[in-house]
Write an enzyme that holds these catalytic residues in place. Structure first.
Site, PDB file in Angstrom:
ATOM      1  N   LYS A  89       0.747  -1.652   0.333  1.00  0.00           N
ATOM      2  CA  LYS A  89       0.126   0.174   0.326  1.00  0.00           C
ATOM      3  C   LYS A  89       0.876   0.958  -0.003  1.00  0.00           C
ATOM      4  O   LYS A  89       0.300   1.898  -0.449  1.00  0.00           O
ATOM      5  CB  LYS A  89      -0.613  -0.084   0.869  1.00  0.00           C
ATOM      6  N   GLU A 111     -10.102   6.909   3.424  1.00  0.00           N
ATOM      7  CA  GLU A 111     -10.810   6.039   4.132  1.00  0.00           C
ATOM      8  C   GLU A 111      -9.794   4.432   4.505  1.00  0.00           C
ATOM      9  O   GLU A 111      -9.153   4.782   4.108  1.00  0.00           O
ATOM     10  CB  GLU A 111     -11.069   5.403   3.425  1.00  0.00           C
ATOM     11  N   SER A 377       2.150 -10.255  -0.696  1.00  0.00           N
ATOM     12  CA  SER A 377       1.411  -8.454  -0.754  1.00  0.00           C
ATOM     13  C   SER A 377       1.824  -8.028   0.804  1.00  0.00           C
ATOM     14  O   SER A 377       1.552  -7.062   0.680  1.00  0.00           O
ATOM     15  CB  SER A 377      -0.636  -7.985  -1.266  1.00  0.00           C
TER      16      SER A 377
HETATM   17  C1  PLP Z   1      -5.014  -4.123   1.890  1.00  0.00           C
HETATM   18  C2  PLP Z   1      -4.773  -5.364   1.353  1.00  0.00           C
HETATM   19  C3  PLP Z   1      -4.839  -5.759   0.270  1.00  0.00           C
HETATM   20  C4  PLP Z   1      -6.514  -5.581  -1.037  1.00  0.00           C
HETATM   21  O1  PLP Z   1      -5.703  -4.724  -1.245  1.00  0.00           O
HETATM   22  P1  PLP Z   1      -5.542  -4.635  -3.009  1.00  0.00           P
HETATM   23  O2  PLP Z   1      -6.207  -3.661  -3.458  1.00  0.00           O
HETATM   24  O3  PLP Z   1      -6.662  -5.609  -3.976  1.00  0.00           O
HETATM   25  O4  PLP Z   1      -4.705  -4.816  -3.079  1.00  0.00           O
HETATM   26  C5  PLP Z   1      -4.021  -6.792  -0.154  1.00  0.00           C
HETATM   27  N1  PLP Z   1      -3.036  -7.518   0.545  1.00  0.00           N
HETATM   28  C6  PLP Z   1      -2.622  -6.646   1.510  1.00  0.00           C
HETATM   29  C7  PLP Z   1      -1.104  -7.080   2.355  1.00  0.00           C
HETATM   30  C8  PLP Z   1      -3.432  -5.537   2.383  1.00  0.00           C
HETATM   31  O5  PLP Z   1      -3.074  -5.131   2.640  1.00  0.00           O
END
Ligand code: PLP
Length: 400
Positions: A89, A111, A377
């Site tokens: 993010k 948000e 992610s």
């Molecule tokens: C917020 C988040 C997501 C989901 O958000 P996307 O916009 O779909 O990438 C996925 N993995 C993690 C670790 C997150 O913090």
């Protein structure tokens, strides 16, 4: 099939900017300004310097040997979990805070659901010395207390939202309401590839650094710059957008997305919007939405707070409909088990969101020579409690 968005923000039938009249000017100013700013040398220099020295990029592309042997392929993990603040993010918030500054904005609103985007936003506001207001459903404020404390420590004001189900979707609505009353000085820093045009395009471009790096890292490690499979989890769709951005028009690459099935796509307790949603408008965009027959937005349900959104980024609604993306719904128990599996096999505790992507591996058939890139992610530190509470779902790994 190239990554394309038209000048009104449509990806095929999906996208656009459905906003109240009072926001027309804000949204149009942003639409008019963003491409020039993002394309300017000054922006690119600042953005890449911060990604390198502050975020810690490039994130490694790690060959996961034991997982590769288990799944009969050559599996590489794109390690977004190693970024500053623990997830992808921050790539987006760094880019948008620079954009806001270039536009002369002084007050940032955002948000957040699980609080990850709130923390990433509060972080870059502290970095730039900007005022930061975070909208978060009251339910989430209670269940994600550590992230709330982090945001406060970083200097942000957290506003608990008490409308609706008091979760992410309500926090989005409240942020839009705040923006309506402060259109002049305020920049709305959206956390995923959602919202009115140009946000889905801005966020996809800010996250596209992920696939930009995958290209040269794969070239170095395998002698060719594309994989056979790309796998990512999808909530609003930003880490997935970044993972696939430079490969959308490369038909040699299969794209597999894992959405949150919750208790199951065919139950009321799901967040698998691409499969369970129907066309509608949510937070300023036409896309797939989980809704009742009379158009009321349904609450999303999943064990993963970051995937808990009843909409989906319009680019994914379009790419999935055209068959460019294969979308698999991963249920809570599969995600928990996959999180334990990666932990015990590679020593990497993934965020529960990312564990959904890991679980997709067992739904796919590979040839031994297939190169698979899976985006982790985020890191699972925030989820340790949840993993432990649900160790009954961890199968062979839960016996401790
Ligand atoms: C917020 C988040 C997501 C989901 O958000 P996307 O916009 O779909 O990438 C996925 N993995 C993690 C670790 C997150 O913090």
């Amino acid at each position: 099939m190239k990554y394309t968005v038209d000048k009104n923000g449509f990806f095929g039938r999906y996208g656009g900017a459905y906003v109240p009249e009072i926001l027309y000017k804000c949204v149009h100013d942003l639409q008019d300004a963003y491409l020039d700013i993002l394309g300017s040398d000054e922006f690119k220099r600042e953005y890449h310097q911060l990604l390198r020295d502050y975020v810690g990029r490039p994130s490694p592309l790690y060959y996961a040997d034991r997982m590769s042997r288990r799944y009969g392929c050559r599996l590489y993990l794109k390690r977004e979990d190693l970024n500053h603040t623990g997830a992808h993010k921050i790539n987006n918030t760094i880019g948008q805070i620079l954009l806001a500054r270039h536009m002369g904005k002084t007050r940032i609103i955002a948000e957040t659901g699980a609080g990850q985007h709130g923390v990433a936003t509060a972080t870059v506001c502290a970095l730039m010395g900007m005022q930061c207001e975070i909208f978060m459903g009251k339910t989430d404020v209670e269940r994600q207390h550590t992230n709330v404390e982090r945001m406060r420590m970083l200097g942000a004001t957290v506003h608990p939202v008490t409308t609706g189900n008091m979760t992410l979707s309500d926090a989005c609505s409240e942020a839009i309401r705040d923006w309506c009353s402060h259109p002049r000085d305020t920049y709305y820093l959206v956390g995923s590839t959602m919202g009115p045009h140009p946000y889905p395009d801005i966020v996809a471009k800010m996250q596209s650094v992920i696939s930009e790096e995958i290209k040269w890292q794969l070239q170095e490690k395998t002698g060719r710059d594309y994989p056979d499979f790309l796998i990512a989890c999808v909530g609003g769709g930003s880490n997935a957008a970044g993972t696939i951005y430079h490969y959308i028009d490369d038909e040699r690459v299969s794209i597999v997305l894992a959405e949150a099935g919750g208790h199951g796509v065919d139950t009321d307790y799901t967040a698998a919007t691409i499969q369970a949603g129907t066309e509608g408008i949510i937070h300023g965009a036409r896309t797939l939405v989980m809704q009742t027959d009379d158009g009321q937005i349904k609450e999303a349900f999943t064990i993963s707070a970051g995937l808990d959104y009843p909409g989906i980024g319009p680019m994914h609604a379009d790419l999935a409909e055209r068959g460019r993306e294969q979308v698999i719904a991963i249920n809570d128990d599969e995600a928990i088990r996959a999180g334990y599996e990666l932990t015990r096999t590679e020593g990497i505790i993934p965020a529960i969101e990312s564990a959904h992507a890991v679980a997709a591996l067992s739904h796919l058939r590979f040839r031994p020579e297939d190169v698979v890139v899976l985006t982790v992610s985020g890191r699972g530190d925030k989820d340790v409690e949840t993993y432990l509470v649900h160790k009954d779902m961890a199968g062979e790994y839960g016996d401790f």
